[in-house]
Design an enzyme around this catalytic site. Structure first.
Site, PDB file in Angstrom:
ATOM      1  N   ASP A 183      58.483  77.088  38.148  1.00 37.20           N
ATOM      2  CA  ASP A 183      57.379  77.845  38.711  1.00 37.20           C
ATOM      3  C   ASP A 183      57.372  79.234  39.058  1.00 37.20           C
ATOM      4  O   ASP A 183      58.435  79.614  39.800  1.00 37.20           O
ATOM      5  CB  ASP A 183      57.369  76.844  39.922  1.00 37.20           C
TER       6      ASP A 183
ATOM      7  N   GLY B  41      45.232  76.749  37.474  1.00 39.01           N
ATOM      8  CA  GLY B  41      46.484  77.094  36.472  1.00 39.01           C
ATOM      9  C   GLY B  41      47.498  78.065  37.423  1.00 39.01           C
ATOM     10  O   GLY B  41      47.569  77.860  38.794  1.00 39.01           O
TER      11      GLY B  41
ATOM     12  N   ASP C  19      47.400  80.990  38.306  1.00 41.67           N
ATOM     13  CA  ASP C  19      46.556  81.861  39.284  1.00 41.67           C
ATOM     14  C   ASP C  19      46.227  81.118  40.634  1.00 41.67           C
ATOM     15  O   ASP C  19      46.453  81.723  41.649  1.00 41.67           O
ATOM     16  CB  ASP C  19      45.033  82.119  38.490  1.00 41.67           C
TER      17      ASP C  19
ATOM     18  N   THR D  29      47.815  81.132  27.390  1.00 38.65           N
ATOM     19  CA  THR D  29      48.119  79.760  26.561  1.00 38.65           C
ATOM     20  C   THR D  29      47.864  78.726  27.531  1.00 38.65           C
ATOM     21  O   THR D  29      48.088  77.367  26.803  1.00 38.65           O
ATOM     22  CB  THR D  29      49.476  79.758  26.464  1.00 38.65           C
ATOM     23  N   GLY D  30      47.128  78.559  28.796  1.00 36.70           N
ATOM     24  CA  GLY D  30      46.616  77.704  29.366  1.00 36.70           C
ATOM     25  C   GLY D  30      45.111  77.287  29.108  1.00 36.70           C
ATOM     26  O   GLY D  30      44.598  76.964  27.786  1.00 36.70           O
TER      27      GLY D  30
HETATM   28  N1  AR6 Z   1      54.588  78.993  36.973  1.00 32.26           N
HETATM   29  C1  AR6 Z   1      54.703  79.293  35.930  1.00 32.26           C
HETATM   30  N2  AR6 Z   1      53.617  79.038  34.721  1.00 32.26           N
HETATM   31  C2  AR6 Z   1      52.568  78.298  34.740  1.00 32.26           C
HETATM   32  C3  AR6 Z   1      52.452  77.827  36.264  1.00 32.26           C
HETATM   33  C4  AR6 Z   1      53.470  78.301  37.212  1.00 32.26           C
HETATM   34  N3  AR6 Z   1      53.151  77.820  38.647  1.00 32.26           N
HETATM   35  N4  AR6 Z   1      51.276  77.208  36.156  1.00 32.26           N
HETATM   36  C5  AR6 Z   1      50.751  77.060  35.170  1.00 32.26           C
HETATM   37  N5  AR6 Z   1      51.387  77.749  34.274  1.00 32.26           N
HETATM   38  P1  AR6 Z   1      46.764  79.289  32.743  1.00 32.26           P
HETATM   39  P2  AR6 Z   1      45.437  81.287  31.021  1.00 32.26           P
HETATM   40  C6  AR6 Z   1      51.482  78.252  32.924  1.00 32.26           C
HETATM   41  O1  AR6 Z   1      45.769  78.325  32.504  1.00 32.26           O
HETATM   42  O2  AR6 Z   1      45.556  80.497  30.075  1.00 32.26           O
HETATM   43  C7  AR6 Z   1      42.950  80.425  35.630  1.00 32.26           C
HETATM   44  O3  AR6 Z   1      42.058  79.574  35.991  1.00 32.26           O
HETATM   45  C8  AR6 Z   1      50.682  77.366  31.914  1.00 32.26           C
HETATM   46  O4  AR6 Z   1      51.452  76.059  31.404  1.00 32.26           O
HETATM   47  O5  AR6 Z   1      47.323  79.567  34.184  1.00 32.26           O
HETATM   48  O6  AR6 Z   1      45.662  82.765  31.003  1.00 32.26           O
HETATM   49  C9  AR6 Z   1      42.658  82.119  35.502  1.00 32.26           C
HETATM   50  O7  AR6 Z   1      41.969  82.321  36.905  1.00 32.26           O
HETATM   51  C10 AR6 Z   1      50.496  78.139  30.805  1.00 32.26           C
HETATM   52  O8  AR6 Z   1      51.329  77.968  29.966  1.00 32.26           O
HETATM   53  O9  AR6 Z   1      46.368  80.879  32.578  1.00 32.26           O
HETATM   54  C11 AR6 Z   1      41.509  82.217  34.421  1.00 32.26           C
HETATM   55  O10 AR6 Z   1      40.167  81.815  34.561  1.00 32.26           O
HETATM   56  C12 AR6 Z   1      50.287  79.676  31.534  1.00 32.26           C
HETATM   57  O11 AR6 Z   1      50.781  79.351  32.789  1.00 32.26           O
HETATM   58  C13 AR6 Z   1      42.186  81.383  33.339  1.00 32.26           C
HETATM   59  O12 AR6 Z   1      42.902  80.334  34.278  1.00 32.26           O
HETATM   60  C14 AR6 Z   1      48.901  80.051  31.300  1.00 32.26           C
HETATM   61  O13 AR6 Z   1      47.919  79.163  31.817  1.00 32.26           O
HETATM   62  C15 AR6 Z   1      43.299  82.087  32.621  1.00 32.26           C
HETATM   63  O14 AR6 Z   1      43.832  81.320  31.651  1.00 32.26           O
END
Ligand code: AR6
Length: 181
Positions: A15, A37, A39, A123-124
């Site tokens: 994390d 996610g 954020d 990637t999320g």
């Molecule tokens: N630590 C590390 N990596 C993480 C964590 C964590 N605590 N939580 C999730 N991930 P995403 P995006 C990984 O969806 O695709 C938000 O709502 C996750 O497994 O967080 O850039 C923002 O406000 C994935 O591999 O970000 C935007 O609206 C990666 O972080 C939108 O999501 C990114 O997933 C951005 O989407």
């Protein structure tokens, strides 16, 4: 022959909100006003002052990055970047994603952050296929580090939230997954 990545690059599963580095990068959206996610996790741990600080930034364009303090997080700074939404790959996504990594490192240099941790941007929720996004992340940072001395950037940690992502990063680092799949 496998590409030899800069030794300042490491990969870690866990994390990102628990890591004590100078700056962690947030995969935000262009409002910079929070979301789900990583954020959501970053805002939860940092506390409400992070949102107050983000409100003063006036948003952020995809591919750009802006820094705030990290408040209750163990890091000193949060660098907020906005990845591209993946729309099939022909809409400039790769260049935007590379720009996130470049701009985040430039902002780290500006604020004097020597150690920096990145999540797997886009990637999320934003749907970027993980192997392709990982290649872009690693190659972009590696190329930039070649021009930045260790006295300015000492370490870059790629944080993988799950085992699958860790495997993809490790495969690309060791050269066993260099072609598209
Ligand atoms: N630590 C590390 N990596 C993480 C964590 C964590 N605590 N939580 C999730 N991930 P995403 P995006 C990984 O969806 O695709 C938000 O709502 C996750 O497994 O967080 O850039 C923002 O406000 C994935 O591999 O970000 C935007 O609206 C990666 O972080 C939108 O999501 C990114 O997933 C951005 O989407």
């Amino acid at each position: 022959m496998a590409h030899r990545f800069d030794p300042r690059i490491t990969v870690w599963q866990g994390d990102i909100t628990t890591i004590k580095v100078d700056a962690i990068v947030n995969a935000a959206n262009s409002t910079l006003l929070g979301g789900g996610g990583v954020d959501g996790a970053i805002h939860r741990v940092a506390g409400p002052q992070l949102l107050e600080s983000c409100k003063t930034l006036g948003g952020c364009s995809p591919g750009d990055a802006k820094a705030t303090a990290a408040f209750r997080l163990p890091s000193d700074f949060v660098i907020h970047t906005v990845g591209p939404v993946y729309r099939g790959g022909a809409a400039g996504e790769a260049e935007k994603l590379a720009s996130c990594y470049r701009r985040s490192l430039e902002v780290a240099l500006e604020i004097g952050a020597h150690s920096i941790a990145f999540p797997a941007i886009s990637t999320g929720v934003y749907g970027y296929p993980l192997p392709e996004a990982t290649r872009i992340a690693l190659m972009t940072v590696d190329n930039m580090l070649a021009t930045i001395s260790p006295g300015r950037i000492s370490s870059v940690i790629f944080v993988c939230y799950d085992k699958r992502a860790l495997q993809v990063y490790e495969d690309i680092m060791t050269g066993s997954r260099m072609s598209p799949d």
